[in-house]
Design an enzyme around this catalytic site. Structure first.
Site, PDB file in Angstrom:
ATOM      1  CB  SER A  40      -0.902  -0.068   1.238  1.00 26.15           C
ATOM      2  OG  SER A  40      -1.683   1.086   1.378  1.00 26.15           O
ATOM      3  CE1 TYR A  51       0.130   4.825  -5.858  1.00 26.54           C
ATOM      4  CE2 TYR A  51       0.453   6.538  -4.200  1.00 26.54           C
ATOM      5  CZ  TYR A  51       0.768   5.295  -4.724  1.00 26.54           C
ATOM      6  OH  TYR A  51       1.737   4.521  -4.106  1.00 26.54           O
ATOM      7  CE  LYS A  72      -0.386   1.948  -3.760  1.00 27.86           C
ATOM      8  NZ  LYS A  72       0.091   0.605  -4.138  1.00 27.86           N
TER       9      LYS A  72
END
Ligand SMILES: NC(=O)c1ccc[n+]([C@@H]2O[C@H](COP(=O)([O-])OP(=O)(O)OC[C@H]3O[C@@H](n4cnc5c(N)ncnc54)[C@H](OP(=O)(O)O)[C@@H]3O)[C@@H](O)[C@H]2O)c1
Length: 299
Positions: free
Chosen positions: A141, A155, A159
Site C-alpha cells: 500500500s 492514486y 491505496k
C-alpha cells in the site's frame, strides 16, 4: 530465527520485479537462498536476475491487468515449485492530477492495476494457500493510504481500497493459517516518481494553487534536485523481518516520514471525532429498544 532449511524451501511470488521494491525484495530473498517467481511485464528486465540465480527462480511475464497472464503465471509457479508461500502484490503506479482533472479512462486504468490486479492475484493464489493452510500475503500500500495530498487523490484512493480489502482479507484467512500484512512505505528511492507516475495532461487553472506543492516535489525529484530518503534494500529487509516473525503485523509502515505522516493523520482524525462527538451521537432514534439494536456498525 528462521532455520535456513525453511528459507531454502520457501517460494515467493512477487509482482513487478523490474525495479524498485519488487526488484530489491527479489534480490534480497534470492541472496538468502530462497526461491522466487520473478514476474515482469517485460521479461528482459529480470533476465539478469533469473540468470544469476537460475536454480532458485522462475521468470514469468505478468501484467496484473491481464487475468489470463495471472492464471498462467501462477500455474507455471505451481508446476515448477509445487507451492507459493509468500505472495507480494507490489506492482503499481501513480497518477498525478486533481480529482476533476483526471479522466474516467485514466481513473479506471489506475484501479485496474493497483486494485483489480491485486484482486485477481488473490483469487488465483488463495485456493493454493487455502489448500496448504498456510501462506503470507504482502500488499504494498502506501503512506498515501493515510496522508492524502491534493493532486494525488486518485492514486491515494486505490491505496485506500487496498487497505480495506486487506483488512477484511486478514480476518477471513486468519482461521485458514494465512497471514496478511499491509506495507505502507513513505518516500523511497525507486523508479516510482521518475517512471511510474502518470502526470495528467488536463490542467484546470482553478486547481493550480492546490496541486502546486505536489507537482513541484515531483518535478524536483525528476530533475534530481531532491532525493527520496528511503532505501528499497532496507525496506526489503524490513518486509522479510515481518514475514519471518511468528506474529507479523497487519500494518508495516516503512520510513520515518511514513510514521510521522500516519501519526499526524490519526491524531487529526481523533481530534475531529472528539470535536464533533455531540453531533455524531445525537443521530440515534429517540426510543432505542435495548437488545434490539446493533451496537457495532458492520455496513
Ligand atoms: N517509491 C515510493 O516512494 C512508494 C511509496 C509508497 C508505495 N509505493 C508502492 O510501491 C509499489 C512499487 O513501486 P516502486 O516504488 O517500486 O516503483 P517502480 O520502481 O516504478 O516499480 C513499479 C513496478 O510496478 C510494475 N507495474 C506497473 N504496472 C504493472 C502492471 N500492470 N502489471 C505488472 N507490473 C506492473 C512496474 O513494471 P514495469 O517495469 O513494466 O513498468 C514496476 O516493476 C507500488 O505499488 C507503489 O504504489 C511506492
Amino acid at each position: 530465527m528462521v532455520p535456513s532449511s525453511v528459507y531454502q524451501s520457501r517460494v515467493w511470488f512477487i509482482t513487478g520485479c523490474s525495479s524498485g521494491f519488487g526488484r530489491a525484495l527479489a534480490e534480497t530473498v534470492l541472496e538468502r537462498g530462497e526461491r522466487v517467481v520473478l514476474t515482469a511485464r517485460n521479461l528482459q528486465n529480470v533476465e539478469n536476475l533469473a540468470t544469476s540465480f537460475a536454480n532458485q527462480t522462475l521468470a514469468v511475464q505478468l501484467d496484473v491487468t491481464k487475468p489470463e497472464e495471472v492464471q498462467q503465471a501462477v500455474k507455471q509457479a505451481i508446476a515448477k515449485f509445487g507451492h507459493i508461500d509468500i505472495l507480494v502484490n507490489n506492482a503499481g503506479y501513480g497518477t498525478l492530477g486533481a480529482i476533476e482533472e483526471v479522466s474516467d479512462k485514466a481513473v479506471r486504468r489506475q484501479f485496474e492495476t493497483n486494485v483489480f490486479g491485486v484482486l485477481e492475484m488473490l483469487r488465483v493464489v488463495l485456493p493454493y494457500m487455502r489448500q496448504q493452510r498456510s501462506g503470507h500475503i504482502l500488499n504494498i500500500s502506501s503512506e498515501a493510504a493515510f496522508v492524502v495530498g491534493a493532486g494525488a487523490g486518485i492514486y491515494c484512493s486505490t491505496k485506500f481500497a487496498l487497505e480495506g480489502t486487506s483488512e477484511a482479507l486478514a480476518k477471513e484467512v486468519a482461521p485458514l493459517g494465512i497471514k496478511v500484512t499491509i506495507v505502507e512505505p513513505g518516500s523511497f528511492r525507486t523508479d516510482f516518481v521518475t517512471r511510474s507516475l502518470v502526470v495528467c495532461d488536463t490542467r484546470i487553472k482553478d486547481y493550480e494553487t492546490a496541486t502546486e506543492n505536489l507537482r513541484q516535489i515531483v518535478q524536483d525529484i525528476q530533475d534530481f534536485k531532491i532525493e527520496e530518503q528511503g532505501d528499497p534494500k532496507k525496506a526489503a529487509l524490513a518486509m522479510i523481518q515481518a514475514v519471518d516473525c511468528e506474529n507479523p503485523p497487519l500494518r508495516l509502515a516503512l520510513g520515518a516520514d511514513a510514521i510521522s505522516g500516519i501519526n499526524n493523520k490519526l491524531e487529526s482524525i481523533k481530534a475531529e471525532l472528539d470535536a464533533w462527538k455531540e453531533v455524531s451521537v445525537n443521530t440515534t432514534f429517540d426510543q432505542v429498544v435495548a437488545n434490539k439494536t446493533r451496537s457495532n456498525a458492520i455496513l
